[in-house]
Write a protein that holds these residues in place. Sequence first.
Motif, PDB file in Angstrom:
ATOM      1  N   ALA A  44      46.344 -15.961  -2.687  1.00 12.03           N
ATOM      2  CA  ALA A  44      46.097 -16.771  -3.887  1.00 12.03           C
ATOM      3  C   ALA A  44      44.605 -17.095  -3.967  1.00 12.03           C
ATOM      4  N   ASP A  45      44.148 -17.449  -5.169  1.00 12.79           N
ATOM      5  CA  ASP A  45      42.738 -17.830  -5.329  1.00 12.79           C
ATOM      6  C   ASP A  45      42.400 -18.951  -4.351  1.00 12.79           C
ATOM      7  N   GLY A  46      41.282 -18.823  -3.700  1.00 11.51           N
ATOM      8  CA  GLY A  46      40.843 -19.876  -2.776  1.00 11.51           C
ATOM      9  C   GLY A  46      41.337 -19.672  -1.355  1.00 11.51           C
ATOM     10  N   ASP A  47      42.355 -18.772  -1.144  1.00  6.28           N
ATOM     11  CA  ASP A  47      42.837 -18.486   0.222  1.00  6.28           C
ATOM     12  C   ASP A  47      41.816 -17.639   0.961  1.00  6.28           C
ATOM     13  N   GLU A  48      41.948 -17.656   2.301  1.00  2.00           N
ATOM     14  CA  GLU A  48      41.138 -16.753   3.137  1.00  2.00           C
ATOM     15  C   GLU A  48      41.483 -15.307   2.766  1.00  2.00           C
ATOM     16  N   PRO A  49      40.504 -14.389   2.751  1.00  2.00           N
ATOM     17  CA  PRO A  49      40.866 -12.987   2.489  1.00  2.00           C
ATOM     18  C   PRO A  49      41.757 -12.445   3.625  1.00  2.00           C
ATOM     19  N   VAL A  50      42.653 -11.512   3.296  1.00  2.00           N
ATOM     20  CA  VAL A  50      43.545 -10.983   4.342  1.00  2.00           C
ATOM     21  C   VAL A  50      42.990  -9.685   4.904  1.00  2.00           C
ATOM     22  N   SER A  51      43.330  -9.443   6.158  1.00  2.00           N
ATOM     23  CA  SER A  51      43.057  -8.122   6.715  1.00  2.00           C
ATOM     24  C   SER A  51      44.398  -7.552   7.174  1.00  2.00           C
ATOM     25  N   THR A  52      44.484  -6.228   7.185  1.00  2.00           N
ATOM     26  CA  THR A  52      45.706  -5.565   7.646  1.00  2.00           C
ATOM     27  C   THR A  52      45.344  -4.809   8.920  1.00  2.00           C
TER      28      THR A  52
ATOM     29  N   GLU B  81      41.619  -1.896  11.587  1.00  2.00           N
ATOM     30  CA  GLU B  81      41.704  -3.062  10.692  1.00  2.00           C
ATOM     31  C   GLU B  81      41.023  -2.738   9.365  1.00  2.00           C
ATOM     32  N   LYS B  82      41.627  -3.216   8.290  1.00  2.00           N
ATOM     33  CA  LYS B  82      40.985  -3.096   6.970  1.00  2.00           C
ATOM     34  C   LYS B  82      40.947  -4.497   6.376  1.00  2.00           C
ATOM     35  N   ALA B  83      39.741  -4.895   5.997  1.00  2.00           N
ATOM     36  CA  ALA B  83      39.595  -6.277   5.500  1.00  2.00           C
ATOM     37  C   ALA B  83      39.492  -6.253   3.985  1.00  2.00           C
TER      38      ALA B  83
END
Length: 400
Positions: free
Chosen positions: A339-347, A398-400
């Motif tokens: 969601a907007d404002g969340d930390e970016p995710v990495s897989t 990892e992909k950020a």
Amino acid sequence: MHYVRLLRPPKLAPSKRGMQTELVFTITTDLGDSFLCPSEPIDLAVTADIYSPSADVSCELSERRKLQWLPGSRVAKPGYELPPMVVNAMMSGDAVELCVGTASSFSAEGVQSILSSSGENPSQGGAGGLVMPVRVALNGPDADNDISTRKFRLGAASEPPEYLEVEEEIGESIARHVWDAGVVALSAIAGIYKFPRLHSSQHPCMQALRRMFDDSEAMNILELGCGVGILGTGLCAVYPRGAGDCTILMTDLDEAEGRARSNIALLKHNRSGSQLGNTNILYENLNWDHGRQGRFGRQVRLRRWDLVMLSDCTYNVDMLPALVGTLSALHASNVKWVADGDEPVSTRVFLATKPRHASEQALFDLMAGDGWQTLETQILPLPVLGGERESVEMYLFEKA
Ligand SMILES: C[S@@+](CC[C@H](N)C(=O)[O-])C[C@H]1O[C@@H](n2cnc3c(N)ncnc32)[C@H](O)[C@@H]1O
């Protein structure tokens, strides 16, 4: 590593003294492309294991008639008179299984023997980890079903036995039996918890996985190309019980679905619900030709995937673009959960492979081209009886 493989279910026939059985098997690599060719004959053992409500009993059938695999052997067809104890057990409905394997000093019976074969020696025993035995039911519902099983010991020989049982199909399909990279990857991961002091368990790659498993409040793990499911069901069996909730979703082509699902059922049958703790294991079909286009089934779409794992799925260079495309599409699907404002995710992707051709290196260019960064690399040697040493490589991307 080599595998004892039945070429057809055991035959049972009445004999003058009661009942006899005939087996037809070979011993080959996972791909079936070369036969075991030891420099000296090696002793094989065939046992009949009786599972009765009062006690489990094992009778060695090959005790009276020595059975050996010779340099140059391609197939063995031993026949045995079944001892009265075995016939009586079958008559009274007890389950009886035959096990065909090598002497235990060569046997790839479980995590301990696999990790000992890779230069570490938790057992202080011989080389081990060279030839995986096979088991087959002589009676009961599986006896006529062209199914054999691998029974893989997870913990130390000194501890109460804890096994992972995986059914395979008798025959040659690629999706229907276990492969070296899956066996070794499972051993390395199980080693984190069962043999934590080993060099392999201390490796930064395994430690990174351990931190993910131990520290996450909830883990969603997706397996691509699970085959019969040795890695997915094995991870479910060894996943730390004190950790947060974990969902493991195994995926493969639709032709692999039946066996993968029956191995999930076998895992659940062999362990009561409480033994699996808060770990849940599921199956859904996922063809990488669809995955690369972001076309996923309901179970995949339901979650954000913390870890994608795969073993022995990179040998077919023609499939690599679809496979890497699927990994990147899974990352894109993960990103939509933020969601907007969340930390970016990495897989993260945990990938195990036994390199077979130089052309497979194309994987790394494709991964890098799609923005996947290699975080860790761990290589475990895999000795081969009568052949050149091999190795299984494990990567954490990892992909950020
Ligand atoms: C060599 S097997 C490895 C099986 C398992 N991971 C193991 O280690 O035992 C490769 C697996 O990839 C699956 N596979 C091949 N092409 C695929 C595709 N296009 N989409 C999904 N799975 C595929 C096969 O069905 C097979 O189960």
